[in-house]
Design a protein around this motif. Structure first.
Motif, PDB file in Angstrom:
ATOM      1  N   GLN A  68      45.120  43.760  29.387  1.00 54.66           N
ATOM      2  CA  GLN A  68      46.212  43.381  30.137  1.00 54.66           C
ATOM      3  C   GLN A  68      46.898  42.407  29.971  1.00 54.66           C
ATOM      4  O   GLN A  68      46.512  41.271  29.456  1.00 54.66           O
ATOM      5  N   ILE A  69      48.323  42.487  29.940  1.00 55.93           N
ATOM      6  CA  ILE A  69      49.126  41.464  29.922  1.00 55.93           C
ATOM      7  C   ILE A  69      49.524  40.822  31.406  1.00 55.93           C
ATOM      8  O   ILE A  69      50.340  41.829  32.210  1.00 55.93           O
ATOM      9  N   LYS A  70      49.001  39.700  31.650  1.00 53.70           N
ATOM     10  CA  LYS A  70      49.391  39.278  33.002  1.00 53.70           C
ATOM     11  C   LYS A  70      50.726  38.718  33.241  1.00 53.70           C
ATOM     12  O   LYS A  70      51.040  38.668  34.392  1.00 53.70           O
ATOM     13  N   ASP A  71      51.235  37.856  32.236  1.00 49.46           N
ATOM     14  CA  ASP A  71      52.680  37.384  32.685  1.00 49.46           C
ATOM     15  C   ASP A  71      53.271  36.998  31.475  1.00 49.46           C
ATOM     16  O   ASP A  71      52.657  36.657  30.237  1.00 49.46           O
ATOM     17  N   MET A  72      54.594  37.185  31.118  1.00 48.38           N
ATOM     18  CA  MET A  72      55.463  36.547  30.154  1.00 48.38           C
ATOM     19  C   MET A  72      56.192  35.713  30.906  1.00 48.38           C
ATOM     20  O   MET A  72      57.333  36.045  31.378  1.00 48.38           O
ATOM     21  N   ASP A  73      56.143  34.488  30.564  1.00 51.43           N
ATOM     22  CA  ASP A  73      57.050  33.420  31.167  1.00 51.43           C
ATOM     23  C   ASP A  73      58.159  32.877  30.213  1.00 51.43           C
ATOM     24  O   ASP A  73      57.758  32.172  29.065  1.00 51.43           O
ATOM     25  N   GLU A  74      59.109  33.497  30.090  1.00 53.78           N
ATOM     26  CA  GLU A  74      60.209  33.342  29.146  1.00 53.78           C
ATOM     27  C   GLU A  74      60.590  31.971  29.220  1.00 53.78           C
ATOM     28  O   GLU A  74      61.140  31.588  28.180  1.00 53.78           O
ATOM     29  N   ARG A  75      61.005  31.371  30.411  1.00 55.42           N
ATOM     30  CA  ARG A  75      61.484  30.091  30.451  1.00 55.42           C
ATOM     31  C   ARG A  75      60.611  28.964  29.782  1.00 55.42           C
ATOM     32  O   ARG A  75      61.033  28.123  29.138  1.00 55.42           O
ATOM     33  N   ASN A  76      59.179  29.252  29.968  1.00 59.61           N
ATOM     34  CA  ASN A  76      58.195  28.258  29.380  1.00 59.61           C
ATOM     35  C   ASN A  76      57.534  28.450  28.008  1.00 59.61           C
ATOM     36  O   ASN A  76      57.023  27.987  27.638  1.00 59.61           O
ATOM     37  N   GLN A  77      58.061  29.835  27.666  1.00 56.95           N
ATOM     38  CA  GLN A  77      57.656  30.502  26.422  1.00 56.95           C
ATOM     39  C   GLN A  77      56.228  30.410  26.530  1.00 56.95           C
ATOM     40  O   GLN A  77      55.273  30.032  25.610  1.00 56.95           O
ATOM     41  N   ILE A  78      55.370  31.226  27.359  1.00 56.72           N
ATOM     42  CA  ILE A  78      53.821  31.061  27.502  1.00 56.72           C
ATOM     43  C   ILE A  78      53.497  32.713  27.693  1.00 56.72           C
ATOM     44  O   ILE A  78      54.218  33.385  28.636  1.00 56.72           O
ATOM     45  N   LEU A  79      52.490  33.112  27.160  1.00 58.09           N
ATOM     46  CA  LEU A  79      52.140  34.485  27.244  1.00 58.09           C
ATOM     47  C   LEU A  79      50.855  34.505  27.775  1.00 58.09           C
ATOM     48  O   LEU A  79      49.889  33.811  27.275  1.00 58.09           O
ATOM     49  N   SER A  80      50.373  35.173  29.124  1.00 54.74           N
ATOM     50  CA  SER A  80      49.160  35.075  29.855  1.00 54.74           C
ATOM     51  C   SER A  80      48.661  36.589  29.404  1.00 54.74           C
ATOM     52  O   SER A  80      49.369  37.554  29.770  1.00 54.74           O
ATOM     53  N   ASP A 198      41.908  50.241  25.569  1.00 54.56           N
ATOM     54  CA  ASP A 198      41.689  49.987  27.094  1.00 54.56           C
ATOM     55  C   ASP A 198      42.839  49.288  27.745  1.00 54.56           C
ATOM     56  O   ASP A 198      42.552  48.722  28.883  1.00 54.56           O
ATOM     57  N   PHE A 199      43.973  49.382  27.131  1.00 59.69           N
ATOM     58  CA  PHE A 199      44.820  48.470  27.545  1.00 59.69           C
ATOM     59  C   PHE A 199      45.657  49.128  28.897  1.00 59.69           C
ATOM     60  O   PHE A 199      45.733  50.325  29.088  1.00 59.69           O
ATOM     61  N   VAL A 200      45.758  48.359  30.113  1.00 64.43           N
ATOM     62  CA  VAL A 200      46.440  48.684  31.138  1.00 64.43           C
ATOM     63  C   VAL A 200      47.694  48.526  31.147  1.00 64.43           C
ATOM     64  O   VAL A 200      48.459  47.726  30.805  1.00 64.43           O
ATOM     65  N   GLU A 201      48.621  49.781  31.228  1.00 59.16           N
ATOM     66  CA  GLU A 201      49.797  49.867  31.108  1.00 59.16           C
ATOM     67  C   GLU A 201      50.734  48.734  32.063  1.00 59.16           C
ATOM     68  O   GLU A 201      50.428  48.563  33.006  1.00 59.16           O
ATOM     69  N   ASP A 202      51.365  47.883  31.510  1.00 58.09           N
ATOM     70  CA  ASP A 202      52.183  47.126  32.169  1.00 58.09           C
ATOM     71  C   ASP A 202      53.657  47.520  32.766  1.00 58.09           C
ATOM     72  O   ASP A 202      54.192  48.468  32.010  1.00 58.09           O
ATOM     73  N   VAL A 203      54.158  47.012  33.709  1.00 59.94           N
ATOM     74  CA  VAL A 203      55.357  47.585  34.505  1.00 59.94           C
ATOM     75  C   VAL A 203      56.483  47.092  33.828  1.00 59.94           C
ATOM     76  O   VAL A 203      57.688  47.406  33.821  1.00 59.94           O
ATOM     77  N   GLU A 204      56.386  45.991  32.985  1.00 63.23           N
ATOM     78  CA  GLU A 204      57.646  45.234  32.356  1.00 63.23           C
ATOM     79  C   GLU A 204      57.458  45.427  30.773  1.00 63.23           C
ATOM     80  O   GLU A 204      58.885  45.551  30.202  1.00 63.23           O
ATOM     81  N   TRP A 205      56.471  45.611  30.219  1.00 65.90           N
ATOM     82  CA  TRP A 205      56.235  45.475  28.817  1.00 65.90           C
ATOM     83  C   TRP A 205      55.828  46.630  28.088  1.00 65.90           C
ATOM     84  O   TRP A 205      54.736  47.235  28.792  1.00 65.90           O
ATOM     85  N   ILE A 234      53.358  42.983  19.377  1.00 59.20           N
ATOM     86  CA  ILE A 234      54.563  43.357  19.501  1.00 59.20           C
ATOM     87  C   ILE A 234      54.902  44.047  20.912  1.00 59.20           C
ATOM     88  O   ILE A 234      54.219  45.162  21.367  1.00 59.20           O
ATOM     89  N   LEU A 235      55.920  43.510  21.411  1.00 58.49           N
ATOM     90  CA  LEU A 235      56.193  43.973  22.727  1.00 58.49           C
ATOM     91  C   LEU A 235      57.861  44.276  22.710  1.00 58.49           C
ATOM     92  O   LEU A 235      58.622  43.627  22.171  1.00 58.49           O
ATOM     93  N   LYS A 236      57.817  45.320  23.712  1.00 54.60           N
ATOM     94  CA  LYS A 236      59.383  45.876  23.984  1.00 54.60           C
ATOM     95  C   LYS A 236      59.490  45.738  25.300  1.00 54.60           C
ATOM     96  O   LYS A 236      58.777  46.356  26.085  1.00 54.60           O
ATOM     97  N   ARG A 237      60.624  45.157  25.813  1.00 60.02           N
ATOM     98  CA  ARG A 237      60.884  44.960  27.265  1.00 60.02           C
ATOM     99  C   ARG A 237      61.384  46.230  27.811  1.00 60.02           C
ATOM    100  O   ARG A 237      62.256  46.968  27.245  1.00 60.02           O
ATOM    101  N   LYS A 238      61.074  46.589  29.165  1.00 63.64           N
ATOM    102  CA  LYS A 238      61.244  47.887  29.911  1.00 63.64           C
ATOM    103  C   LYS A 238      62.637  47.346  30.287  1.00 63.64           C
ATOM    104  O   LYS A 238      62.575  46.474  31.383  1.00 63.64           O
TER     105      LYS A 238
END
Length: 483
Positions: A68-80, A198-205, A234-238
């Protein structure tokens, strides 16, 4: 009936016997597992690398499963991200003959009892440096150890927001040993990419892949090679959320700006409309600025906001200038000849601008104007008719004054009355001429003001269509760049 009861009794007796045998087998396996554990860890140390020859390389197989992708913090450039990390290697000191232990081929033991490779996430961006989760490891009879551990990682990711909200991002997850070099511990990819089953689909990516590449790097401090495995996410924003909440309101608001030119100048709302639209876009601009990192790369939607705000500022300034033209009164200079030809003659016909107070129902207006002209002609004729006897009487008065000089005291009283009457007619004529001149000057000044109002109206329509075209092409341009 007796036969059926006997058969059911035998079946239940067989099941009970099978359960007793399985329980005995399990208890036997548990006894052998305790014996094996005590035997293996009698003289075992988890502090040293488990190889018989110190010059031999220990191979560690690494596999990453993205859950799962928990969070993408664009401002601090951190991927959780939530990961399942699987590591497997062979321990030369943890082997046994499974035939001596009743066929026992594997056991589960705590991971802190065995040697573990110190493989860490190189680009970790978390303040918490706690130890990994002490989950159990699976130990096989041939010495193979498999360690599955969940982890919530926070990694640094260089975010490029140039095409936000239609952007794609590539975030690297680099794993390697912290202290062992490539001659001691070598890392091998289990798969060519990360496991996304086993990836859980993300609402944003959206995930478009997670390729894995092994790198062998020699640092300046040391001559030994240091291998690592880099997983590129490789991420694509919704973009649907941002289209409906940031982009579409901006487009609709920007189409309101040219309508400020269509408002009547006497309404007093032309400038206030432009200022209101400018403030609304400023709010959206601040919302985008709070999300984006403070970098030199201005996002695509930010460029659109800036261009639209510049356009609205220009339209408000032009509106103020045109309002000054509209309110030019009698003291203003006449409309220049080139403006009469270009604006009043040609541009007014192109943009279907009628005279001030005119509308599309021009035939009725033309009839009213014709009737007005007829009334004006009648008034002029009546004015001439009134003026003609007055002028005749004025001539009579002049004539009588001449005769008056030749008469010597004859009829003095009648002459005095005639002279007084002639002076009254002269004053009346002067007053009428003064009123006519005032009316004529008023009409000329009013015609001058009407011409300036028509010039302002034509310029309003001209800039309205210019700004409509600009907004349309700006919207098409941003959508084309996003595509």
């Amino acid at each position: 009936m007796k036969r059926k009861s006997l058969s059911s009794f035998y079946v239940s007796l067989g099941l009970l016997f099978t359960a007793v045998i399985l329980k005995a087998v399990e208890s036997a396996k548990g006894k052998y597992a305790h014996m094996l554990f005590n035997k293996l860890f009698e003289d075992y140390s988890n502090a040293l690398r488990p190889v018989e020859d110190t010059d031999k390389v220990l191979n560690v197989t690494l596999q990453i499963t993205l859950s799962q992708i928990k969070d993408m913090d664009e401002r601090n450039q951190i991927l959780s991200a939530y990961l399942w990390i699987r590591q497997s290697w062979y321990d030369a000191y943890l082997k046994w003959d499974k035939d001596k232990y009743d066929g026992l081929d594997s056991i589960r033991i705590p991971s802190n009892l065995v040697w573990r490779p110190d493989i860490v996430l190189y680009n970790k961006a978390d303040d918490d440096f706690s130890e990994p989760v002490n989950t159990n490891v699976v130990l096989r009879y041939d010495g193979k150890i498999t360690w599955d551990a969940p982890a919530i990682t926070k990694s640094s990711c260089v975010v490029d927001v140039s095409y936000f909200p239609f952007d794609s991002q590539q975030c690297n997850l680099t794993f390697g040993s912290w202290t062992y070099n490539g001659n001691q511990v070598d890392i091998i990819n289990s798969l060519d990419s990360g496991d996304l089953s086993d990836f859980v689909e993300d609402v944003e990516w959206e995930i478009h892949g997670m390729p894995a590449v092994k790198n062998v790097i020699t640092y300046g401090c040391c001559s030994e090679p240091y291998p690592d495995v880099t997983f590129t996410l490789i991420l694509k924003r919704k973009s649907s959320f941002y289209i409906f909440n940031l982009l579409l309101p901006c487009i609709l608001i920007s189409f309101l700006a040219p309508l400020g030119f269509y408002l009547p100048a006497d309404s007093g709302e032309k400038v206030s409309l432009g200022v209101t639209v400018l403030l609304a876009l400023t709010v959206f601009q601040l919302m985008v600025a709070e999300i984006m990192p403070p970098s030199e790369n201005v996002p695509l939607i930010g460029k659109y906001y800036i261009a639209t705000m510049t356009m609205i500022t220009a339209s408000t300034a032009l509106t103020i200038i045109i309002m000054n033209l509209h309110h030019c009164g009698s003291e203003a200079k006449p409309v220049p000849q080139w403006a009469r030809v270009v604006i009043l003659d040609y541009m007014s016909k192109i943009f279907f601008v009628y005279d001030v107070g005119e509308n599309c129902t021009s035939p009725k207006r033309e009839k009213e104007e014709e009737r007005g002209f007829e009334r004006d002609d009648g008034c002029q004729r009546r004015h001439k008719e009134i003026r003609s006897p007055l002028s005749n009487r004025n001539d009579d008065c002049n004539l009588r004054e001449k005769l008056n000089g030749n008469l010597n005291g004859v009829h003095d009283v009648n002459v005095r009355e005639t002279v007084n009457c002639c002076s009254c007619y002269k004053m009346l004529i002067k007053n009428i001429e003064y009123i006519a001149n005032c009316i004529r000057d008023h009409k000329a000044n009013r015609a001058k003001g009407i011409e300036w109002k028509k010039v302002a109206k034509v310029m309003d329509r001209f800039f309205m269509w210019i700004f409509f075209v600009m907004v349309f092409f700006m919207s098409v341009l941003i959508i084309g760049k996003a595509a």
